[in-house]
Design a protein around this motif. Structure first.
Motif, short mmCIF file in Angstrom:
data_model
loop_
_atom_site.label_atom_id
_atom_site.label_comp_id
_atom_site.label_asym_id
_atom_site.label_seq_id
_atom_site.Cartn_x
_atom_site.Cartn_y
_atom_site.Cartn_z
N LYS A 173 -11.11 -6.24 -5.81
CA LYS A 173 -10.59 -7.17 -6.81
C LYS A 173 -11.26 -8.51 -6.73
CE LYS A 173 -6.62 -4.53 -6.95
NZ LYS A 173 -7.71 -3.64 -7.31
N ASP A 233 -3.30 -3.59 -10.79
CA ASP A 233 -4.76 -3.60 -10.92
C ASP A 233 -5.51 -2.41 -10.35
OD1 ASP A 233 -5.15 -7.22 -10.45
OD2 ASP A 233 -4.36 -6.00 -12.09
N THR A 234 -4.86 -1.58 -9.57
CA THR A 234 -5.62 -0.51 -8.92
C THR A 234 -5.66 0.73 -9.79
OG1 THR A 234 -4.84 -1.32 -6.79
CG2 THR A 234 -5.86 0.86 -6.83
N LEU A 238 2.19 1.71 -3.43
CA LEU A 238 1.12 2.10 -4.35
C LEU A 238 0.82 3.59 -4.21
CD1 LEU A 238 -1.17 1.35 -6.34
CD2 LEU A 238 -2.61 0.98 -4.34
N PHE A 242 -5.45 -1.86 2.09
CA PHE A 242 -5.13 -3.11 1.39
C PHE A 242 -6.36 -4.00 1.31
CE2 PHE A 242 -2.22 -6.18 -0.26
CZ PHE A 242 -2.73 -7.41 0.10
N VAL A 268 0.84 -1.20 0.00
CA VAL A 268 0.00 0.00 0.00
C VAL A 268 0.87 1.24 0.00
CG1 VAL A 268 -1.64 1.32 1.39
CG2 VAL A 268 -2.01 -1.11 1.04
N LEU A 280 -1.46 -5.07 -6.58
CA LEU A 280 -2.06 -3.75 -6.37
C LEU A 280 -1.61 -2.75 -7.44
CD1 LEU A 280 -2.15 -2.88 -2.58
CD2 LEU A 280 -3.98 -3.59 -4.07
N PRO A 317 1.72 -9.06 -3.20
CA PRO A 317 0.62 -8.10 -3.01
C PRO A 317 0.91 -6.79 -3.72
CG PRO A 317 1.29 -9.05 -0.90
CD PRO A 317 2.27 -9.54 -1.93
N GLU A 318 2.17 -6.45 -3.71
CA GLU A 318 2.58 -5.20 -4.30
C GLU A 318 2.32 -5.19 -5.81
OE1 GLU A 318 6.23 -4.17 -2.56
OE2 GLU A 318 6.77 -2.87 -4.24
N LEU A 345 -8.31 4.06 -5.94
CA LEU A 345 -7.41 4.34 -4.82
C LEU A 345 -7.89 5.57 -4.06
CD1 LEU A 345 -4.87 3.90 -3.17
CD2 LEU A 345 -3.59 5.18 -4.89
N LEU A 378 -8.97 -2.49 -1.12
CA LEU A 378 -8.62 -2.62 -2.53
C LEU A 378 -8.68 -4.07 -2.99
CD1 LEU A 378 -5.67 -0.08 -2.60
CD2 LEU A 378 -7.92 0.22 -3.63
N ASN A 379 -8.28 -4.98 -2.13
CA ASN A 379 -8.35 -6.39 -2.51
C ASN A 379 -9.77 -6.89 -2.54
OD1 ASN A 379 -5.81 -7.75 -3.09
ND2 ASN A 379 -5.21 -6.89 -1.12
#
Lengths: 262, 187
Positions: B183, B119-120, A50, B176, A47, B116, B112-113, B125, B179-180
């Motif tokens: 998805k 796809d974000t 991001l 996190f 995060v 994200l 995870p990075e 966001l 956002l997941n």
């Protein structure tokens, strides 16, 4: 695992690279043998990266140009008047004078008490009862209802907005001469659609002037529910000015309004 | 008529540097007030206070952090004055709260990075950040976007440093999960 608990305070600084080498190794060692903690750290790191990667998009909104200009002027204002508590001219300063909710709670309590008095014509009963109703309207309108109007509206514009009154109240033409800024007008909550509620700020403080047609009342100033209520009649109308300000301010403003509407 | 004020080079530089932060301040004001008119008032008040207190600013320290502290202070005072019903976060209760562990990695090849980042979308966001409770949102924003130190953030928000870190941690993990979750729904 008790070690996972101990890890808690170090997760964020670990992700941010703020830990010293010794502490960082400890955390590394734990993460190697603890998949749940490792996932959790990975999520937090993901995060952070991001957000950093998308900073430009997140910082899309900019300050309006006029705000920038006003803030530049703030420097001159600060230099010219370093100890004043006054503030610069604002756009639609509606929120600044909105009364705290506890005033409305007081008004709500009084609505319950004087509820029965709403049945009769507004001016039939005593002046004090009439003023209590008008103070409640004053509090409600300034406290809760957010009038969708700007400051310093022109009186003739405002007069047009209460056309359904059925009679034509005159407003003072140059209210700013007495420190009044006109917010707008509405129909009084009581008085069955016949009473005009003119809302002003007097030197920044809420002030209402109610105008009632076809009535006459003796001139007096009452202290009602923590407010000053000044009553007078002229030309077949009764006026009631309501504010929390001291009596001196009330008397000055009343004189001004009386003169302006002569 | 007041005499024109002679402005030193330092004063000119101070003003320019202070005004350079206006966009960041406005964005934060907007998040705190949720209303553009209120946000403008807040920023304007902040600058007025800052310029009045200019001689109390220690040169060499972080001017942006100083301005942000004034902004947050002013916002808090206004909220108090209006007796708004705001939910105050009990820091310790937050820290004691039982949290569900984050979802484990589904595919060993993806981190995870990478998921994200790939796809974000930006609006997603922004929306997820806006949806966070204020306490966590502020902590994450001030750290990851504005890049203030934990100590500076602690001063701005008037909370202990430990609380700053735990709020950042919680805020990031909430993001996190949010956002997941999107998805997983889209899948």
């Amino acid at each position: 695992m008790s070690n996972c608990k101990k890890l808690e305070p170090f997760v964020t600084p670990y992700v941010d690279g703020e830990l010293d080498a010794a502490r960082r190794s400890e955390v590394d060692a734990h993460l190697c043998q603890c998949p749940p903690c490792d996932s959790r750290v990975a999520a937090e790191r993901a995060v952070r990266h991001l957000i950093q990667a998308r900073k430009v998009a997140l910082e899309r909104i900019c300050a309006p140009r006029e705000l920038r200009a006003r803030c530049s002027q703030a420097r001159s204002a600060a230099v010219a008047d370093p100890h004043a508590t006054g503030t610069l001219k604002r756009r639609a300063a509606l929120a600044r004078w909105r009364l705290p909710l506890r005033s409305f709670a007081l008004a709500a309590t009084l609505v319950l008490i004087v509820g029965g008095a709403f049945v009769h014509e507004l001016t039939d009963g005593s002046s004090r009862v009439m003023c209590a109703e008008l103070v409640v309207d004053h509090l409600k309108c300034f406290g809760i209802i957010n009038p969708v109007i700007g400051t310093n509206d022109r009186p003739e514009v405002v007069e047009g907005s209460i056309a359904s009154l059925g009679w034509h109240p005159r407003l003072p033409e140059r209210p700013e001469q007495a420190g009044l800024s006109l917010l707008g007008a509405r129909l009084c909550l009581y008085g069955k659609g016949r009473v005009a509620h003119i809302m002003y700020l007097h030197n920044g403080h809420p002030m209402s002037v109610f105008m009632l047609p076809k009535t006459a009342k003796p001139e007096e100033v009452l202290d009602v529910m923590g407010h000053e209520a000044a009553i007078w009649s002229a030309g077949g109308r009764t006026f009631v000015l309501i504010t929390r300000e001291p009596r001196r301010e009330v008397e000055q403003t009343v004189s001004y309004v009386q003169a302006a509407l002569r | 008529m007041p005499e024109p004020v002679k402005r030193t080079a330092r004063a000119v530089a101070f003003e320019a540097e202070a005004l350079a932060a206006i966009d960041s301040l406005y964005r934060t004001a907007l998040r705190l007030t949720r209303d553009p008119a209120d946000a403008e008032d807040l920023v304007q008040d902040t600058y007025l206070k800052a310029f009045r207190a200019a001689d109390r600013f220690e040169p060499g320290t972080n001017l942006r952090a100083w301005l942000f502290t004034i902004l947050h202070n002013t916002a808090r005072n206004r909220a108090r004055d209006r007796a708004r019903e705001s939910v105050a976060i009990d820091s310790e209760a937050v820290d004691r709260a039982v949290e569900a562990p984050p979802p484990g990695l589904r595919d060993a090849a993806e981190t995870p990075e990478s998921i994200l980042l790939r796809d974000t979308m930006d609006p997603e966001l922004q929306a997820a950040v806006d949806a966070l409770p204020e306490a966590f949102r502020e902590a994450v924003w001030l750290r990851d976007v504005e890049e203030f130190t934990y100590a500076e953030i602690a001063q701005m928000l008037e909370i202990p440093i430990g609380t700053v870190m735990s709020r950042i941690s919680r805020g990031r993990r909430m993001l996190f999960d949010a956002l997941n979750h999107v998805k997983l729904q889209e899948a």
